[in-house]
Enzyme design. Sequence first.
Site, PDB file in Angstrom:
ATOM      1  N   HIS A   2       0.824  -1.208   0.000  1.00 16.22           N
ATOM      2  CA  HIS A   2       0.000   0.000   0.000  1.00 16.22           C
ATOM      3  C   HIS A   2       0.859   1.259   0.000  1.00 16.22           C
ATOM      4  CE1 HIS A   2      -3.084   2.619   2.322  1.00 16.22           C
ATOM      5  NE2 HIS A   2      -3.485   2.532   1.060  1.00 16.22           N
ATOM      6  N   ARG A   3       0.798   1.999  -1.100  1.00 20.11           N
ATOM      7  CA  ARG A   3       1.633   3.205  -1.287  1.00 20.11           C
ATOM      8  C   ARG A   3       3.112   2.862  -1.129  1.00 20.11           C
ATOM      9  NH1 ARG A   3      -1.884   7.190   2.708  1.00 20.11           N
ATOM     10  NH2 ARG A   3      -3.878   6.160   2.315  1.00 20.11           N
ATOM     11  N   GLU A  31       0.599  -0.731  -4.856  1.00 21.70           N
ATOM     12  CA  GLU A  31      -0.498   0.224  -5.044  1.00 21.70           C
ATOM     13  C   GLU A  31       0.053   1.630  -4.907  1.00 21.70           C
ATOM     14  OE1 GLU A  31      -3.755   2.926  -3.524  1.00 21.70           O
ATOM     15  OE2 GLU A  31      -1.870   2.327  -2.561  1.00 21.70           O
ATOM     16  N   ASP A  52      -0.987   6.119  -5.843  1.00 18.78           N
ATOM     17  CA  ASP A  52      -2.049   7.094  -6.115  1.00 18.78           C
ATOM     18  C   ASP A  52      -1.528   8.188  -7.029  1.00 18.78           C
ATOM     19  OD1 ASP A  52      -3.898   6.178  -3.708  1.00 18.78           O
ATOM     20  OD2 ASP A  52      -1.895   6.480  -2.879  1.00 18.78           O
ATOM     21  N   HIS A  76      -0.720  10.679  -2.298  1.00 20.18           N
ATOM     22  CA  HIS A  76      -2.060  10.255  -1.913  1.00 20.18           C
ATOM     23  C   HIS A  76      -3.042  11.410  -1.792  1.00 20.18           C
ATOM     24  CE1 HIS A  76      -5.325   9.164   0.905  1.00 20.18           C
ATOM     25  NE2 HIS A  76      -5.292   8.025   0.241  1.00 20.18           N
ATOM     26  N   GLU A 112      -4.257   3.954  -8.453  1.00 19.97           N
ATOM     27  CA  GLU A 112      -5.512   4.551  -7.996  1.00 19.97           C
ATOM     28  C   GLU A 112      -5.596   5.989  -8.505  1.00 19.97           C
ATOM     29  OE1 GLU A 112      -8.000   6.039  -4.085  1.00 19.97           O
ATOM     30  OE2 GLU A 112      -6.382   4.573  -3.784  1.00 19.97           O
ATOM     31  N   LYS A 170      -7.008   9.428  -8.170  1.00 24.95           N
ATOM     32  CA  LYS A 170      -7.620  10.163  -7.057  1.00 24.95           C
ATOM     33  C   LYS A 170      -8.536  11.266  -7.590  1.00 24.95           C
ATOM     34  CE  LYS A 170      -6.751   9.478  -3.347  1.00 24.95           C
ATOM     35  NZ  LYS A 170      -7.353   8.542  -2.345  1.00 24.95           N
ATOM     36  N   ASP A 212       0.179  -1.961   4.583  1.00 24.89           N
ATOM     37  CA  ASP A 212       1.306  -1.048   4.787  1.00 24.89           C
ATOM     38  C   ASP A 212       2.588  -1.801   5.120  1.00 24.89           C
ATOM     39  OD1 ASP A 212      -0.563   1.005   4.498  1.00 24.89           O
ATOM     40  OD2 ASP A 212      -0.764   1.339   6.664  1.00 24.89           O
TER      41      ASP A 212
END
Length: 245
Positions: A9-10, A36, A38, A51, A113, A115, A228
């Site tokens: 995640h990120r 992943e 953003d 993000h 993703e 945003k 994370d």
Amino acid sequence: MDRTKIIAHRGSKGTHPENTLEAFREAVRVGSDGIELDIHLSLDNELIVIHDESVERTTNGKGNVQNLTLTELKQLDAGSWYSPEFSHCCIPTLQEVFNLLEEVDYQGLVNIELKTDNYSYPGIVEKVWAFVTEKDWSFSVEYSSFNYETLVQLKEVDPTCKIALLFENNGENVTSLSPTIPVRMWHPKLSWFKGIRNSEIPVRIWTVNKNEDIQYCLQKQVAGIITDYPERALHIRNKWQYEGE
């Protein structure tokens, strides 16, 4: 049995400043199945990996990404907020992230993703698609968003692209976006999944960090865990799902 994919995640957000090249490099190092990230658009129409709409939480700057140029964004410290040792980190572009992953021959999944749930960023869909499809990358690419209209636009630009619905609540877990756009993957919040316990469509759950939650999702044989702490999740997954093979 298909193994549950561990998606960083990120990047490795729990151990490195999120959405930085350092976080993505760590996600690759530990063997993440997926990454992943953003994206937003800068004032000068560059694809920026961050993000929030604002730079204030994860940098020493102020203002919204859409009101800052790439040059201005690059001057910001995107690591000291996490730890002084990361003071050299800066906000990357999507190009820089993809170049890094290509250099290390990453062969997993990259989930972009978009945003667009607060700002529409006119033209972002076409710009992302044009960039992603300009060459054959070493990794595969899928798209997700809380803004379902953005996903519809992606499928209109490229009917073959893979999309996933991001959501938190009942009513958002639709099985089609139009008569010609069926949904093949959901990205729901962990609390929603715990409430329904079983899903009619494959799910990648976010954000799964506690050991007991990782184990719960593995027991449910979900398609993926967005976490994370990818190294921790991989260790638990490998213990749970490799035993007996």
